[in-house]
Design a protein around this motif. Structure first.
Motif, PDB file in Angstrom:
ATOM      1  N   SER A 390      16.807 -25.385   8.115  1.00  0.00           N
ATOM      2  CA  SER A 390      17.486 -26.404   8.921  1.00  0.00           C
ATOM      3  C   SER A 390      18.108 -25.832  10.183  1.00  0.00           C
ATOM      4  O   SER A 390      18.618 -26.575  11.014  1.00  0.00           O
ATOM      5  N   ASN A 391      18.096 -24.512  10.350  1.00  0.00           N
ATOM      6  CA  ASN A 391      18.626 -23.897  11.565  1.00  0.00           C
ATOM      7  C   ASN A 391      17.873 -22.597  11.817  1.00  0.00           C
ATOM      8  O   ASN A 391      17.131 -22.109  10.977  1.00  0.00           O
ATOM      9  N   TYR A 392      18.088 -22.025  12.993  1.00  0.00           N
ATOM     10  CA  TYR A 392      17.296 -20.873  13.412  1.00  0.00           C
ATOM     11  C   TYR A 392      17.627 -19.610  12.632  1.00  0.00           C
ATOM     12  O   TYR A 392      16.766 -18.736  12.466  1.00  0.00           O
ATOM     13  N   SER A 393      18.856 -19.486  12.158  1.00  0.00           N
ATOM     14  CA  SER A 393      19.207 -18.292  11.399  1.00  0.00           C
ATOM     15  C   SER A 393      18.462 -18.241  10.071  1.00  0.00           C
ATOM     16  O   SER A 393      18.155 -17.163   9.560  1.00  0.00           O
ATOM     17  N   VAL A 394      18.152 -19.402   9.499  1.00  0.00           N
ATOM     18  CA  VAL A 394      17.345 -19.449   8.277  1.00  0.00           C
ATOM     19  C   VAL A 394      15.861 -19.522   8.632  1.00  0.00           C
ATOM     20  O   VAL A 394      15.011 -18.943   7.934  1.00  0.00           O
ATOM     21  N   GLY A 395      15.532 -20.213   9.720  1.00  0.00           N
ATOM     22  CA  GLY A 395      14.138 -20.359  10.116  1.00  0.00           C
ATOM     23  C   GLY A 395      13.433 -19.031  10.329  1.00  0.00           C
ATOM     24  O   GLY A 395      12.214 -18.918  10.114  1.00  0.00           O
ATOM     25  N   LYS A 396      14.176 -17.985  10.732  1.00  0.00           N
ATOM     26  CA  LYS A 396      13.545 -16.677  10.943  1.00  0.00           C
ATOM     27  C   LYS A 396      12.983 -16.113   9.634  1.00  0.00           C
ATOM     28  O   LYS A 396      12.063 -15.283   9.653  1.00  0.00           O
ATOM     29  N   PHE A 430       6.439 -28.450   5.235  1.00  0.00           N
ATOM     30  CA  PHE A 430       5.786 -27.778   4.113  1.00  0.00           C
ATOM     31  C   PHE A 430       4.493 -27.100   4.556  1.00  0.00           C
ATOM     32  O   PHE A 430       4.270 -25.914   4.290  1.00  0.00           O
ATOM     33  N   TRP A 431       3.644 -27.836   5.239  1.00  0.00           N
ATOM     34  CA  TRP A 431       2.344 -27.268   5.616  1.00  0.00           C
ATOM     35  C   TRP A 431       2.498 -26.244   6.732  1.00  0.00           C
ATOM     36  O   TRP A 431       1.664 -25.329   6.857  1.00  0.00           O
ATOM     37  N   CYS A 432       3.548 -26.346   7.520  1.00  0.00           N
ATOM     38  CA  CYS A 432       3.827 -25.297   8.506  1.00  0.00           C
ATOM     39  C   CYS A 432       4.100 -23.967   7.807  1.00  0.00           C
ATOM     40  O   CYS A 432       3.636 -22.909   8.263  1.00  0.00           O
ATOM     41  N   ILE A 433       4.845 -23.995   6.698  1.00  0.00           N
ATOM     42  CA  ILE A 433       5.115 -22.771   5.937  1.00  0.00           C
ATOM     43  C   ILE A 433       3.821 -22.203   5.378  1.00  0.00           C
ATOM     44  O   ILE A 433       3.573 -20.988   5.432  1.00  0.00           O
ATOM     45  N   ASP A 509       1.623 -26.283  13.909  1.00  0.00           N
ATOM     46  CA  ASP A 509       1.750 -24.984  14.562  1.00  0.00           C
ATOM     47  C   ASP A 509       2.268 -23.973  13.561  1.00  0.00           C
ATOM     48  O   ASP A 509       2.763 -24.327  12.480  1.00  0.00           O
ATOM     49  N   VAL A 510       2.166 -22.714  13.937  1.00  0.00           N
ATOM     50  CA  VAL A 510       2.668 -21.614  13.110  1.00  0.00           C
ATOM     51  C   VAL A 510       4.097 -21.293  13.536  1.00  0.00           C
ATOM     52  O   VAL A 510       4.426 -21.313  14.727  1.00  0.00           O
ATOM     53  N   ASN A 511       4.953 -21.012  12.569  1.00  0.00           N
ATOM     54  CA  ASN A 511       6.361 -20.705  12.863  1.00  0.00           C
ATOM     55  C   ASN A 511       6.503 -19.237  13.247  1.00  0.00           C
ATOM     56  O   ASN A 511       6.477 -18.358  12.390  1.00  0.00           O
ATOM     57  N   ARG A 512       6.639 -19.004  14.526  1.00  0.00           N
ATOM     58  CA  ARG A 512       6.830 -17.650  15.031  1.00  0.00           C
ATOM     59  C   ARG A 512       8.286 -17.468  15.440  1.00  0.00           C
ATOM     60  O   ARG A 512       8.992 -18.431  15.729  1.00  0.00           O
ATOM     61  N   LEU A 513       8.714 -16.229  15.491  1.00  0.00           N
ATOM     62  CA  LEU A 513      10.119 -15.935  15.746  1.00  0.00           C
ATOM     63  C   LEU A 513      10.568 -16.459  17.103  1.00  0.00           C
ATOM     64  O   LEU A 513      11.711 -16.858  17.284  1.00  0.00           O
ATOM     65  N   ASN A 514       9.650 -16.491  18.075  1.00  0.00           N
ATOM     66  CA  ASN A 514      10.061 -16.885  19.413  1.00  0.00           C
ATOM     67  C   ASN A 514       9.973 -18.386  19.668  1.00  0.00           C
ATOM     68  O   ASN A 514      10.362 -18.851  20.736  1.00  0.00           O
ATOM     69  N   VAL A 517       9.231 -23.292  15.520  1.00  0.00           N
ATOM     70  CA  VAL A 517       8.773 -24.688  15.466  1.00  0.00           C
ATOM     71  C   VAL A 517       9.103 -25.330  14.129  1.00  0.00           C
ATOM     72  O   VAL A 517       9.283 -26.547  14.033  1.00  0.00           O
ATOM     73  N   LEU A 518       9.233 -24.538  13.081  1.00  0.00           N
ATOM     74  CA  LEU A 518       9.538 -25.072  11.756  1.00  0.00           C
ATOM     75  C   LEU A 518      10.877 -25.790  11.740  1.00  0.00           C
ATOM     76  O   LEU A 518      11.031 -26.822  11.069  1.00  0.00           O
ATOM     77  N   VAL A 519      11.874 -25.270  12.454  1.00  0.00           N
ATOM     78  CA  VAL A 519      13.192 -25.918  12.502  1.00  0.00           C
ATOM     79  C   VAL A 519      13.065 -27.308  13.122  1.00  0.00           C
ATOM     80  O   VAL A 519      13.672 -28.274  12.653  1.00  0.00           O
ATOM     81  N   ARG A 520      12.269 -27.414  14.174  1.00  0.00           N
ATOM     82  CA  ARG A 520      12.065 -28.723  14.806  1.00  0.00           C
ATOM     83  C   ARG A 520      11.338 -29.673  13.861  1.00  0.00           C
ATOM     84  O   ARG A 520      11.722 -30.841  13.725  1.00  0.00           O
ATOM     85  N   TYR A 521      10.287 -29.180  13.187  1.00  0.00           N
ATOM     86  CA  TYR A 521       9.591 -30.019  12.209  1.00  0.00           C
ATOM     87  C   TYR A 521      10.558 -30.512  11.135  1.00  0.00           C
ATOM     88  O   TYR A 521      10.547 -31.689  10.756  1.00  0.00           O
ATOM     89  N   PHE A 522      11.398 -29.584  10.643  1.00  0.00           N
ATOM     90  CA  PHE A 522      12.312 -29.934   9.563  1.00  0.00           C
ATOM     91  C   PHE A 522      13.286 -31.017  10.009  1.00  0.00           C
ATOM     92  O   PHE A 522      13.531 -31.991   9.282  1.00  0.00           O
ATOM     93  N   GLU A 523      13.854 -30.868  11.194  1.00  0.00           N
ATOM     94  CA  GLU A 523      14.795 -31.866  11.696  1.00  0.00           C
ATOM     95  C   GLU A 523      14.126 -33.225  11.856  1.00  0.00           C
ATOM     96  O   GLU A 523      14.687 -34.266  11.496  1.00  0.00           O
ATOM     97  N   GLU A 524      12.910 -33.233  12.398  1.00  0.00           N
ATOM     98  CA  GLU A 524      12.215 -34.499  12.628  1.00  0.00           C
ATOM     99  C   GLU A 524      11.780 -35.128  11.310  1.00  0.00           C
ATOM    100  O   GLU A 524      11.902 -36.346  11.113  1.00  0.00           O
ATOM    101  N   ASP A 525      11.263 -34.308  10.374  1.00  0.00           N
ATOM    102  CA  ASP A 525      10.808 -34.839   9.087  1.00  0.00           C
ATOM    103  C   ASP A 525      11.957 -35.468   8.312  1.00  0.00           C
ATOM    104  O   ASP A 525      11.878 -36.614   7.853  1.00  0.00           O
ATOM    105  N   TRP A 526      13.030 -34.710   8.164  1.00  0.00           N
ATOM    106  CA  TRP A 526      14.136 -35.187   7.341  1.00  0.00           C
ATOM    107  C   TRP A 526      14.997 -36.212   8.058  1.00  0.00           C
ATOM    108  O   TRP A 526      15.681 -37.016   7.427  1.00  0.00           O
TER     109      TRP A 526
END
Length: 530
Positions: A390-396, A430-433, A509-514, A517-526
């Motif tokens: 849900s945030n970038y510190s966990v998304g990494k 989920f599928w991004c992971i 997309d693939v979740n890369r450190l820079n 994108v996963l954080v954005r997907y998570f916010e939009e999905d939930w």
């Protein structure tokens, strides 16, 4: 051409009478005030950002917007200071009093109003903006008070030196002392008291305040008393706010440098919340943790070492201890307050079967992102039980950069399992992971289980591409399962790998450190379900 000399007895600056020069000790009193107000100002900013991240999530967005609004408001305050005329010391004392009240009561107000105000963000940014405007007034007023006492370069040097030293102190004591030992509410009120204390001290020390000392002194005393009552009653304020936020009785709450822990209880269950997000219910957590551990362990009859990343509640470790052939389980969780709670609280040690105190278990409080870069142990299984991204510190911890560090920690034939949010409510997440693991060089077997408190929940089994992947499909061959499981068996294992159309794979997309994108997907999905 030489300018004519002024008439005898007339100053070149005769348009205004010279200000009375302050004695050096009083200059230092005002400079000390700069140090205090700089510390207080940054503390209010940090408290607002932390509180917003606790209540609204996504710490990067919250801190970014809070800092932007706060600094912009300070600019407005600095601009407004040019309109302040008259007795500048009196104005400064008034501003200090207002900063103490607004900044000091900001955290209690925001905690209490969160569940009662429809437009909470408007209230949040209004308080941040008002605090910033008042703080922005302080330094310009002080510089104007001191301008006739010091040369310009000395004035700028001293004022900004004390300002920056105060900011440094605030940035150090906030995470190390204030949050873990006082909490946000008490910290906010304490620094409000400091601002009011500065106002009262200057009022008492400067002789020119005598004409208005009684009236303003009364205001200072009343403000200090109000803040003192709030400081003493901080626990009751937080309890009242959390009673409105959580439907059940709050039996434990604590601010740590990393998160806010809240445990609730009713007649049927206990629930753990981290930063307001449900982590488990004691009624059905066994479904989640059995599904996390046993599909991977059933193929590892010779496993001896397991690494658990996250999972500071010890519930995944409890499931692993069902396998007597395991010799060592290392658990790495960032927050010592979390692991301490689940090692010492009798209700929680009953729930996790005292897993974190088991002789086979070693608990390490460290950042998993850094841990995997220095760990030299080889494991048969890595269990990743992190919070949702849900945030970038966990998304990494869900990025290709992190996943690529893990194969060297696995023995030949080893595997890992990742909790991966809901494939129904957070389908893209989920599928991004899954796709991120594949991009990092893993072969994957996604699966899901139904947990009533959360709905359909997703996991991913992953194998290094150089390793041996089981020949049989995930839906077959239950393998050896320990006795006493309440959810996972051959039939449920057979159902876990089946994804109906509404949870089926979709491109991401693939979740890369820079990019995170996963954080954005998570916010939009939930966000669609809130």
């Amino acid at each position: 051409m030489v300018d004519p000399a002024p008439p005898s007895g007339v100053s070149e600056r005769s348009t205004t009478p010279p200000a009375r020069r302050l004695a050096p000790p009083r200059q230092w009193l005002l400079l000390l005030a700069v140090f205090v107000i700089a510390t207080c100002g940054l503390i209010y900013e940090l408290i607002a950002g932390t509180l917003a991240s606790y209540l609204l999530g996504d710490s990067v967005t919250q801190f970014s917007t809070i800092i932007g609004v706060y600094l912009f408001s300070m600019g407005i305050g600095s601009w407004l200071s040019k309109f302040v005329e008259g007795n500048l010391l009196r104005w400064f004392i008034r501003v200090e009093l207002l900063v103490g009240l607004v900044g000091g009561f900001s955290a209690p107000l925001l905690f209490v109003l969160f569940e009662y105000v429809a437009s909470f963000r408007l209230m949040l940014y209004s308080l941040v903006g008002l605090t910033g405007i008042l703080v922005g007034l302080e330094i310009p007023l002080l510089m104007r008070i001191l301008e006739d006492q010091l040369s310009f370069k000395e004035l700028v040097s001293k004022v900004f030196t004390f300002d920056y030293i105060g900011a440094l102190l605030a940035s150090l004591i906030f995470p190390l002392v204030l949050v873990p030992y006082l909490g946000l509410v008490r910290s906010s009120v304490l620094f409000g008291l400091l601002n009011v204390g500065v106002a009262g001290y200057l009022l008492a020390q400067f002789a020119e305040t005598r004409p208005y000392r009684r009236s303003m002194g009364t205001a200072v005393v009343l403000a200090a008393l109000a803040l003192l009552v709030a400081f003493i009653g901080a626990d009751r304020i937080v309890t009242f706010a959390e009673t409105a936020t959580f439907r059940d009785t709050v039996i434990f709450s604590k601010n740590t440098p990393y998160q806010r822990l809240v445990l609730t209880r009713n007649a049927h269950e206990m629930r753990l919340y981290l930063n307001g997000n449900l982590q488990f219910s004691s009624v059905d957590e066994y479904r989640y943790h059995e599904a996390l551990v046993h599909p991977a362990m059933r193929h590892l009859p010779q496993a001896s070492r397991v690494l658990v990343l996250g999972g500071g509640d010890g519930l995944a470790v409890r499931e692993l201890l069902r396998y007597p052939h395991l010799r060592q389980i290392d658990l790495v969780d960032l927050d010592p307050a979390m692991t301490r709670l689940f090692r010492q609280n009798s209700m929680l040690t009953t729930l996790n079967a005292n897993a974190l105190n088991h002789p086979k278990v070693r608990v390490w409080n460290a950042d998993a992102y850094n841990w995997v870069r220095t760990d030299t142990t080889r494991y048969d299984l890595i269990v990743m039980d992190f919070p949702d991204p849900s945030n970038y510190s966990v998304g990494k911890l869900y990025s290709t950069a992190f996943y690529r560090e893990l194969p060297r920690l696995l023995r030949p034939g080893g595997r890992m399992v990742v909790q991966s949010t809901s494939p129904f409510m957070g389908r893209r997440s989920f599928w991004c992971i899954v796709h991120t693991l594949q991009a990092a060089g893993f072969q994957t077997q996604p699966y899901h289980a139904y947990v009533p408190s959360f709905g359909e929940w997703g996991y991913v089994l992953a194998y290094p591409s150089t390793g041996n992947v089981p020949d049989e499909p995930f839906a077959r061959a239950a393998g050896t399962l320990p006795a006493g499981l309440r959810y996972v068996n051959a039939q449920t294992l057979g159902e876990m790998g089946n994804f109906p159309p509404d949870m089926a794979e979709l491109p991401t997309d693939v979740n890369r450190l820079n990019n995170q994108v996963l954080v954005r997907y998570f916010e939009e999905d939930w966000g669609k379900w809130q």
